[in-house]
Write a protein that holds these residues in place. Sequence first.
Motif, mmCIF file in Angstrom:
data_model
loop_
_atom_site.group_PDB
_atom_site.id
_atom_site.type_symbol
_atom_site.label_atom_id
_atom_site.label_comp_id
_atom_site.label_asym_id
_atom_site.label_seq_id
_atom_site.Cartn_x
_atom_site.Cartn_y
_atom_site.Cartn_z
ATOM 1 N N PRO A 1 0.809 -1.229 0.000
ATOM 2 C CA PRO A 1 0.000 0.000 0.000
ATOM 3 C C PRO A 1 0.842 1.279 0.000
ATOM 4 O O PRO A 1 0.420 2.292 -0.551
ATOM 5 N N HIS A 2 2.034 1.229 0.614
ATOM 6 C CA HIS A 2 2.871 2.427 0.693
ATOM 7 C C HIS A 2 3.422 2.828 -0.668
ATOM 8 O O HIS A 2 3.745 3.993 -0.907
ATOM 9 N N TYR A 3 3.564 1.843 -1.578
ATOM 10 C CA TYR A 3 4.146 2.112 -2.893
ATOM 11 C C TYR A 3 3.093 2.232 -3.993
ATOM 12 O O TYR A 3 3.280 2.967 -4.967
ATOM 13 N N LEU A 4 2.013 1.498 -3.863
ATOM 14 C CA LEU A 4 1.053 1.374 -4.960
ATOM 15 C C LEU A 4 -0.293 2.039 -4.705
ATOM 16 O O LEU A 4 -1.155 2.022 -5.585
ATOM 17 N N ASN B 1 -2.756 3.985 -7.002
ATOM 18 C CA ASN B 1 -2.298 5.173 -7.712
ATOM 19 C C ASN B 1 -2.242 4.875 -9.207
ATOM 20 O O ASN B 1 -2.423 3.718 -9.635
ATOM 21 N N ILE B 2 -1.994 5.880 -10.024
ATOM 22 C CA ILE B 2 -2.040 5.721 -11.492
ATOM 23 C C ILE B 2 -1.034 4.685 -12.004
ATOM 24 O O ILE B 2 -1.403 3.808 -12.798
ATOM 25 N N PRO B 3 0.266 4.735 -11.606
ATOM 26 C CA PRO B 3 1.204 3.714 -12.093
ATOM 27 C C PRO B 3 0.763 2.293 -11.752
ATOM 28 O O PRO B 3 0.923 1.371 -12.566
ATOM 29 N N ALA B 4 0.199 2.112 -10.569
ATOM 30 C CA ALA B 4 -0.266 0.784 -10.171
ATOM 31 C C ALA B 4 -1.456 0.341 -11.015
ATOM 32 O O ALA B 4 -1.572 -0.832 -11.386
ATOM 33 N N PHE C 1 -8.171 0.067 -18.286
ATOM 34 C CA PHE C 1 -8.518 -0.135 -16.875
ATOM 35 C C PHE C 1 -8.186 1.090 -16.028
ATOM 36 O O PHE C 1 -8.938 1.448 -15.116
ATOM 37 N N ALA C 2 -7.039 1.730 -16.304
ATOM 38 C CA ALA C 2 -6.653 2.913 -15.534
ATOM 39 C C ALA C 2 -7.670 4.036 -15.725
ATOM 40 O O ALA C 2 -8.097 4.692 -14.761
ATOM 41 N N THR C 3 -8.088 4.269 -16.984
ATOM 42 C CA THR C 3 -9.085 5.306 -17.261
ATOM 43 C C THR C 3 -10.410 4.991 -16.573
ATOM 44 O O THR C 3 -11.068 5.860 -16.000
ATOM 45 N N TYR C 4 -10.789 3.725 -16.625
ATOM 46 C CA TYR C 4 -12.032 3.280 -15.985
ATOM 47 C C TYR C 4 -11.999 3.542 -14.480
ATOM 48 O O TYR C 4 -12.953 4.084 -13.897
ATOM 49 N N GLU C 5 -10.898 3.179 -13.837
ATOM 50 C CA GLU C 5 -10.774 3.381 -12.391
ATOM 51 C C GLU C 5 -10.776 4.866 -12.032
ATOM 52 O O GLU C 5 -11.403 5.282 -11.062
ATOM 53 N N VAL C 6 -10.049 5.669 -12.818
ATOM 54 C CA VAL C 6 -9.997 7.106 -12.552
ATOM 55 C C VAL C 6 -11.376 7.741 -12.710
ATOM 56 O O VAL C 6 -11.804 8.565 -11.894
#
Length: 291
Positions: A175-178, A192-195, A273-278
């Motif tokens: 959780p601290h990194y992602l 986060n976005i990179p994750a 998936f990233a766009t969907y989550e955002v």
Amino acid sequence: MCSKTAVAPLDRIKILLQAQHEHYKHLGVFSGFREIVQRENFFALYKGNLVQMIRAVPYAAIQFTAYEQYKKYSEESFKKCSQVNGFLAGAAAGVTAAATTYPLDTIRARLAFQVTSNPYYSGIKHVAVRMLKEEGGLRALYRGFWPNMLGMMPYAGFSFYTFEKLKYLSIKYAPHYLCSEHKTNTNSLILNIPAKLLCGGAAGAVAHIFSYPLDVTKRRMQLAMMNPATYKYASGMLPTLRMIYTENGIVKGLYRGMSINFLRAVPFMAVGFATYEVMKQMLHLDTGIRL
């Protein structure tokens, strides 16, 4: 729309390799890019992308909406089988979206397969009209439908299942990194976005391994009537699968273009998936994950 535009050139190369176009079947990924630009022009890399955009909006809207509904239903019906809920919901959502927009996929493949020096169609309407008049009516637009449906089940099922599983593991163990510093209104963690991109890309890579031979079969059937030499691929799913295997084998036949498909699938699913989550977070629809 974001994800499809990002991988449109890779999509066109994949279609040309899958169906073994006479000008491109002997080429690889990068040599194929060069050949398209030299033989046609730079914008030819995006051939068929307009109809792809027209298809992308209802397809993605239906797929993600259906996924949430199917997931909710499966969780209520299969409470003791929580591990398969994501797979079942994803498979059902993929089939629903693909069935609804399949004719546009066929039209897009036809436009992407032709070359500028020898155009077979002048546009979206021309493809639809010619296929309806010359290839047996509405049935022509659904040629390759069954391999697409059978391939969609493992593809969409594994993509949604893998994404949700990786999302859960990321939040649980790193959780601290992602994870983002911001939390949802339920005090749950979010990626986060990179994750998001990492989990989406991995999901796409896993999903395509299982479904790719049926994707090749679908393309051969969709494009069969464009050349007399390939009419034989319009005979049905099982005969087409058998012919591809007999003529070209597994690596150069059923998995033809797989390398470029990985290059395409990872950014495509990552952005999707990233766009969907955002968007879910922007619309306050994401409850996050509580551990």
